[in-house]
Scaffold this motif. Structure first.
Motif, PDB file in Angstrom:
ATOM      1  N   ARG A 423       0.805  -1.258   0.041  1.00  0.00           N
ATOM      2  CA  ARG A 423       0.017   0.088  -0.153  1.00  0.00           C
ATOM      3  C   ARG A 423       0.925   1.336  -0.285  1.00  0.00           C
ATOM      4  O   ARG A 423       1.985   1.061   0.594  1.00  0.00           O
ATOM      5  CB  ARG A 423      -0.864  -0.081   1.167  1.00  0.00           C
ATOM      6  CG  ARG A 423      -1.974   1.250   1.498  1.00  0.00           C
ATOM      7  CD  ARG A 423      -2.909   1.113   0.221  1.00  0.00           C
ATOM      8  NE  ARG A 423      -3.745   2.468   0.443  1.00  0.00           N
ATOM      9  CZ  ARG A 423      -4.910   2.702   1.191  1.00  0.00           C
ATOM     10  NH1 ARG A 423      -5.474   1.613   1.924  1.00  0.00           N
ATOM     11  NH2 ARG A 423      -5.634   3.751   1.037  1.00  0.00           N
ATOM     12  N   PRO A 445       0.235 -11.465   6.802  1.00  0.00           N
ATOM     13  CA  PRO A 445      -0.372 -10.163   6.794  1.00  0.00           C
ATOM     14  C   PRO A 445       0.459  -9.197   7.495  1.00  0.00           C
ATOM     15  O   PRO A 445       0.225  -7.909   7.209  1.00  0.00           O
ATOM     16  CB  PRO A 445      -1.647 -10.369   7.584  1.00  0.00           C
ATOM     17  CG  PRO A 445      -1.449 -11.527   8.635  1.00  0.00           C
ATOM     18  CD  PRO A 445      -0.511 -12.541   7.633  1.00  0.00           C
ATOM     19  N   TYR A 494       2.391  -3.078  11.015  1.00  0.00           N
ATOM     20  CA  TYR A 494       0.889  -3.277  10.827  1.00  0.00           C
ATOM     21  C   TYR A 494       0.442  -4.797  10.748  1.00  0.00           C
ATOM     22  O   TYR A 494       1.198  -5.376   9.809  1.00  0.00           O
ATOM     23  CB  TYR A 494       0.472  -2.354   9.970  1.00  0.00           C
ATOM     24  CG  TYR A 494      -1.055  -2.489   9.897  1.00  0.00           C
ATOM     25  CD1 TYR A 494      -1.987  -1.659  10.681  1.00  0.00           C
ATOM     26  CD2 TYR A 494      -1.773  -3.028   8.728  1.00  0.00           C
ATOM     27  CE1 TYR A 494      -3.177  -1.580  10.742  1.00  0.00           C
ATOM     28  CE2 TYR A 494      -2.994  -3.150   8.691  1.00  0.00           C
ATOM     29  CZ  TYR A 494      -3.867  -2.347   9.582  1.00  0.00           C
ATOM     30  OH  TYR A 494      -5.249  -2.347   9.720  1.00  0.00           O
ATOM     31  N   GLY A 496      -2.778  -7.253   9.673  1.00  0.00           N
ATOM     32  CA  GLY A 496      -4.129  -7.227   8.888  1.00  0.00           C
ATOM     33  C   GLY A 496      -3.944  -6.989   7.527  1.00  0.00           C
ATOM     34  O   GLY A 496      -3.003  -6.486   6.903  1.00  0.00           O
ATOM     35  N   GLU A 497      -5.091  -7.178   7.043  1.00  0.00           N
ATOM     36  CA  GLU A 497      -5.329  -6.960   5.141  1.00  0.00           C
ATOM     37  C   GLU A 497      -6.104  -5.743   5.199  1.00  0.00           C
ATOM     38  O   GLU A 497      -5.484  -5.038   4.020  1.00  0.00           O
ATOM     39  CB  GLU A 497      -6.228  -8.292   5.029  1.00  0.00           C
ATOM     40  CG  GLU A 497      -5.808  -9.563   4.833  1.00  0.00           C
ATOM     41  CD  GLU A 497      -4.429  -9.853   4.026  1.00  0.00           C
ATOM     42  OE1 GLU A 497      -4.304  -8.517   3.209  1.00  0.00           O
ATOM     43  OE2 GLU A 497      -3.715 -10.655   4.045  1.00  0.00           O
ATOM     44  N   ASP A 498      -6.756  -5.179   5.979  1.00  0.00           N
ATOM     45  CA  ASP A 498      -7.641  -3.770   5.869  1.00  0.00           C
ATOM     46  C   ASP A 498      -6.677  -2.742   6.318  1.00  0.00           C
ATOM     47  O   ASP A 498      -6.863  -2.486   7.733  1.00  0.00           O
ATOM     48  CB  ASP A 498      -8.842  -3.927   6.386  1.00  0.00           C
ATOM     49  CG  ASP A 498      -9.859  -5.004   5.763  1.00  0.00           C
ATOM     50  OD1 ASP A 498      -9.532  -5.415   4.691  1.00  0.00           O
ATOM     51  OD2 ASP A 498     -10.477  -5.679   6.609  1.00  0.00           O
ATOM     52  N   PHE A 499      -6.121  -1.927   5.354  1.00  0.00           N
ATOM     53  CA  PHE A 499      -5.360  -0.803   5.900  1.00  0.00           C
ATOM     54  C   PHE A 499      -6.192   0.373   6.136  1.00  0.00           C
ATOM     55  O   PHE A 499      -7.238   0.486   5.701  1.00  0.00           O
ATOM     56  CB  PHE A 499      -4.279  -0.563   4.801  1.00  0.00           C
ATOM     57  CG  PHE A 499      -3.475  -1.376   4.269  1.00  0.00           C
ATOM     58  CD1 PHE A 499      -2.174  -1.526   5.243  1.00  0.00           C
ATOM     59  CD2 PHE A 499      -3.436  -2.278   3.371  1.00  0.00           C
ATOM     60  CE1 PHE A 499      -1.056  -2.529   4.982  1.00  0.00           C
ATOM     61  CE2 PHE A 499      -2.557  -3.412   3.094  1.00  0.00           C
ATOM     62  CZ  PHE A 499      -1.403  -3.334   3.767  1.00  0.00           C
ATOM     63  N   PRO A 500      -5.871   1.405   7.146  1.00  0.00           N
ATOM     64  CA  PRO A 500      -6.409   2.389   7.551  1.00  0.00           C
ATOM     65  C   PRO A 500      -6.687   3.432   6.069  1.00  0.00           C
ATOM     66  O   PRO A 500      -5.849   3.246   5.190  1.00  0.00           O
ATOM     67  CB  PRO A 500      -5.605   3.173   8.691  1.00  0.00           C
ATOM     68  CG  PRO A 500      -4.341   2.461   8.507  1.00  0.00           C
ATOM     69  CD  PRO A 500      -4.424   0.975   7.939  1.00  0.00           C
ATOM     70  N   GLU A 501      -7.587   4.353   6.561  1.00  0.00           N
ATOM     71  CA  GLU A 501      -7.713   5.236   5.229  1.00  0.00           C
ATOM     72  C   GLU A 501      -6.798   5.972   5.065  1.00  0.00           C
ATOM     73  O   GLU A 501      -6.328   6.486   3.859  1.00  0.00           O
ATOM     74  CB  GLU A 501      -9.010   6.138   5.522  1.00  0.00           C
ATOM     75  CG  GLU A 501     -10.440   4.920   5.351  1.00  0.00           C
ATOM     76  CD  GLU A 501     -10.525   4.732   3.887  1.00  0.00           C
ATOM     77  OE1 GLU A 501     -10.119   5.400   3.113  1.00  0.00           O
ATOM     78  OE2 GLU A 501     -11.085   3.373   3.675  1.00  0.00           O
TER      79      GLU A 501
END
Length: 876
Positions: A423, A445, A494, A496-501
């Motif tokens: 990302r 992840p 970090y 996880g798969e869902d990164f912050p906005e």
């Protein structure tokens, strides 16, 4: 915005993959209204506005160069002189003179043709390609076919083909150094309203300019100016209004040649009158006058100038310096001010990491041995790399890649370890930082987070308290005072798969600060010292910020004690006030192109001889206006190279000093040759007239004149041209601009030399006449004495500043060969009866030879002694 945050946002997302050519514009996720011009509209505007290209000087063919050479007045005098000798029946002298003229033409033509070929090799003969949208379809077209209203697609590594206003932009950064002289790229943003036009170089402007390089991001822009109407085109148009500085030396030489021609004509006329009056044979008087006139014709002056300039261009080219106009060589030795650009001239035009300040505030100055790097410093190197684009275009991101390869083991480099970029958070106006997440193992992840950007933005991401922020600000100020670009670095992790906005969703730790600079070229400090020792004032003129300019000037050894003169200050000064300020200024910062030209004009108005270096389009007007324009051949633009008189092939500032040294050497040797020519014609004229006054047999016949020319011509052209430089050549100030080539002190010195030889040789002639020596022996005694005395003059004039012993130790193979041939021919004319009869010489006895050697030795000793005592008075 100071150097601490100027251009500090350098990370970029991975380069987007472009759809293939002719894919519809909608595939780029752009509005359907962005369909661009139709092909019919584009062709109509192309007919109306013309091609998107700058007017270019016509290519100089070898035939055109020959035509320019033949128009030189000095060379014309050579050819006319050769024709006159031919008409008079002196084929030998005519062929010698014409051979010198043809050789000069050939040398000059070959050298300047080679220069044009090298420039053609440097020039990009193909128009850069442009990606445009027409009829809703992306098309790759030649840059010269771009027209007003075209939509151009821009991406990393693209060269902007025309001036345009952005309608879409994503994290766009452009390098506009060709127009501004500033190496750091500038941020671009889309305008919400129709903006007024602005000059290149500012951050957050919606304009991109022809010639700029996109170093990060992507965008879409609408062309509003092409060709001569663009920013780069306006600079090119201003060149047409500037005249190239005319060469001064040729005008001086023409005037000197006219004076000598008048003097020679007067001597010939006097010989005619004396011979006809005292001896009554007017036909013989005419022939004698013609013979004497042949010896007094000042053809050596134009020969010397032409050969010296052509050979000088060849010698300078061996130092990888091309001379586009040979006449510029004459000015090199008199340069009093050297105006130099910073980026790419004093510096290497590449960013590098020069200072690290980890969070513990320990200062580290790379390069440091790998084993000496602390873990904190290695962490800075690693995370600075992780926050950069995998394939960088931005010079500062390239610096992070280069430093990481040096400071880190291969196993820690993401490209070698198989990490993947998961990302990227690009910079935003409200957060001037780039954050990237890397996944070391694609099956897991866990990610490594790295952030890089303006120090205050990194401090905000790390949620530092006021105490830490104050410490960072103090370190930042200290680094900024050195002219460094400063970036903050942070790290995090970090899961996880869902990164912050936004990057604020990460927990980051502040690692420290990194200082980046465009380093000096290694040869610059020594070259600056040489210039200062030689009395040449260095003035750095740059579009960069004052802090950066002052730091570079300090590192280069340029006197930066004076107040920095900025572009804003120049804008408020009248030309007389600018002339006053320019006398002491050494650093000029934030300078616009037209202000560079004003500075050069102010220096010239103050009677300075100005040399100007540069490589960008913005330097071209000042390069052309300066007495000596010096362009960079590698990084320089076509416009700059064509405006300059000299081109440095290796872009090395040290080559400028080499060129100045060679220019001074050429000028010194030219003065030696001129002084010798003037001195040697004094005894020739005196000995031509003396027998007429005394009623004795004439000494000189055409064969004697031809022999003298065989000595004089090669010596004054080839031998003196090959002389090595004087020991103090870079320890003396530049010669005054108003000082003529043939100065009064040099005239006095030449007259003294010539009169001494005339008195001694004339004394021998009168003494032998009183002793009733036969005419053929008298002629041999006098002529051989004259020739060996001329050899003494050659040895005396080899150096103005050193003794004869030192001069003899200097190698000059050309002079050795010439003197060997002279001695051989002279010995044959005295010893070989057939040749002796050709010269109408009688036999010489041992006491005659002793007398001849005594005269030559006397000339040598007296003049060497006089040179020691009178050198300072005569300003040698």
């Amino acid at each position: 915005m100071g150097p601490s945050d100027r251009g500090s946002l350098t990370a970029s997302p991975p380069r987007a993959r472009r759809p293939p050519v002719d894919q519809p514009a909608e595939a780029l996720d752009r509005p359907a209204s962005l369909a661009g011009l139709s092909e019919q509209q584009a062709q109509a505007r192309l007919k109306t506005d013309g091609f998107n290209e700058l007017p270019r000087q016509e290519h100089r063919t070898p035939l055109a160069i020959v035509g320019e050479v033949l128009r030189e007045p000095m060379l014309a005098l050579l050819l006319v002189g050769g024709g006159i000798y031919l008409l008079l029946g002196d084929v030998q002298e005519a062929l010698i003179l014409l051979a010198f003229a043809c050789a000069s033409i050939a040398i000059t033509t070959v050298q300047e043709t080679r220069t044009e070929r090298v420039l053609d090799a440097l020039r990009d003969l193909t128009s850069p390609r442009a990606l445009v949208i027409r009829d809703g379809t992306r098309r790759r077209i030649p840059g010269r076919e771009v027209v007003r209203g075209d939509l151009i697609v821009l991406g990393e590594g693209d060269r902007v083909p025309a001036d345009a206003v952005l309608v879409q932009a994503q994290d766009l950064l452009a390098d506009e150094s060709l127009l501004t002289g500033e190496a750091v790229a500038v941020r671009k943003s889309v305008a919400t309203t129709v903006p007024p036009t602005a000059r290149p170089g500012g951050d957050d402007l919606p304009f991109v300019y022809s010639g700029a390089l996109i170093v990060r991001g992507s965008g879409l822009a609408e062309v509003h100016a092409t060709g001569a109407a663009s920013e780069i085109g306006r600079i090119g148009q201003s060149l047409r209004m500037l005249d190239t500085e005319p060469p001064r030396l040729r005008a001086q030489m023409a005037r000197l040649t006219r004076l000598c021609a008048i003097g020679g004509s007067a001597v010939s006329a006097l010989a005619l009158i004396l011979y006809g009056t005292l001896r009554g044979g007017w036909l013989d008087a005419v022939l004698a006058a013609i013979t004497i006139g042949m010896s007094m014709l000042p053809e050596e002056f134009p020969v010397v100038l032409t050969v010296f300039m052509a050979m000088g261009a060849w010698r300078i080219s061996r130092a990888r310096v091309l001379t586009r106009r040979a006449a510029s060589i004459e000015t090199l030795g008199s340069a009093t001010v050297l105006c130099t650009d910073k980026t790419g001239t004093l510096t290497e035009n590449r960013m590098s990491i020069v200072e690290l300040r980890p969070a513990d505030n320990a200062t580290i100055a790379p390069p440091t041995p790998l084993t000496a790097l602390t873990p904190q410093a290695q962490a800075l190197a690693l995370h600075g790399l992780l926050a950069s684009a995998p394939q960088p275009f931005d010079p500062m991101e390239t610096a992070f890649h280069a430093f990481a390869r040096t400071a880190l083991p291969d196993t820690q480099l993401p490209s070698r370890a198989g990490w993947t970029l998961a990302r990227t958070y690009g910079l935003r106006p409200d957060l001037l930082a780039v954050t990237q997440a890397w996944r070391p193992d694609a099956a897991k992840p866990a990610c490594i987070i790295a952030a890089k950007g303006a120090p205050e933005a990194i401090a905000a991401l790390c949620h530092l308290d006021d105490t830490r922020r104050t410490a960072i600000r103090q370190a930042l100020d200290a680094m900024a005072a050195q002219g460094l670009r400063v970036l903050g670095i942070a790290k995090g992790a970090y899961e996880g798969e869902d990164f912050p906005e936004t990057p604020h969703g990460f927990t980051l730790t502040f690692l420290g600060l990194v200082g980046i600079a465009d380093p000096l070229r290694p040869s610059v400090p020594a070259a600056v010292r040489d210039c200062r020792t030689a009395g040449i004032r260095i003035m750095m003129i740059t579009g960069d910020y004052p802090e950066t300019a002052r730091a570079i000037a300090r590192a280069a050894g340029i006197d930066a004690g004076a107040t920095v003169l900025t572009g804003d200050a120049i804008a408020t000064l009248s030309q007389p006030d600018l002339q006053q300020r320019a006398r002491t200024a050494t650093v000029c910062a934030r300078i616009m192109p037209e202000q560079k030209l004003r500075i050069v004009q102010a220096l010239k108005a103050d009677d300075a001889i100005v040399a100007m270096t540069g490589d960008g389009v913005n330097d071209a007007p000042s390069l052309k206006a300066a007495h000596i324009g010096i362009a960079m051949g590698g990084r320089g633009t076509d416009v700059a190279r064509e405006a300059a008189a000299i081109v440095l092939l290796d872009d090395d500032f040290g080559s400028i000093v080499t060129a100045i040294r060679l220019g001074r050497r050429i000028y010194d040797n030219l003065r030696k040759a001129m002084g010798f020519i003037f001195a040697v014609h004094v005894p020739i004229a005196g000995l031509a007239l003396l027998p007429l006054v005394l009623g004795d047999p004439i000494i000189f016949a055409p064969i004697h004149i031809a022999f003298l020319e065989m000595v004089i011509d090669p010596v004054c052209t080839l031998a003196f041209e090959a002389e090595t430089e004087e020991d103090d050549i870079m320890r003396r100030p530049p010669r005054p601009p108003s000082e003529p080539l043939f100065s009064p002190p040099l005239i006095v010195w030449s007259l003294l030399q010539g009169l001494l030889v005339f008195i001694l040789v004339g004394g021998i002639f009168m003494f032998a006449t009183l002793r009733a020596m036969p005419a053929d022996e008298l002629r041999a005694l006098t002529f051989v004495s004259l020739v060996l005395s001329i050899v003494s003059l050659i040895l005396v004039n080899r150096s103005f500043s050193t003794s004869l012993v030192t001069a003899i130790r200097r190698p000059n193979a050309t002079l050795v060969w010439i003197l060997a041939m002279v001695v051989a021919v002279l010995a044959a004319s005295v010893l070989a009866p057939p040749i002796r009869g050709l010269f109408r010489f009688g036999p010489l006895h041992w006491h005659d030879l002793a007398l001849i050697l005594a005269v030559a030795a006397t000339v040598l000793i007296v003049l060497e002694t006089a040179k020691i005592f009178w050198r300072d008075r005569l300003r040698f």
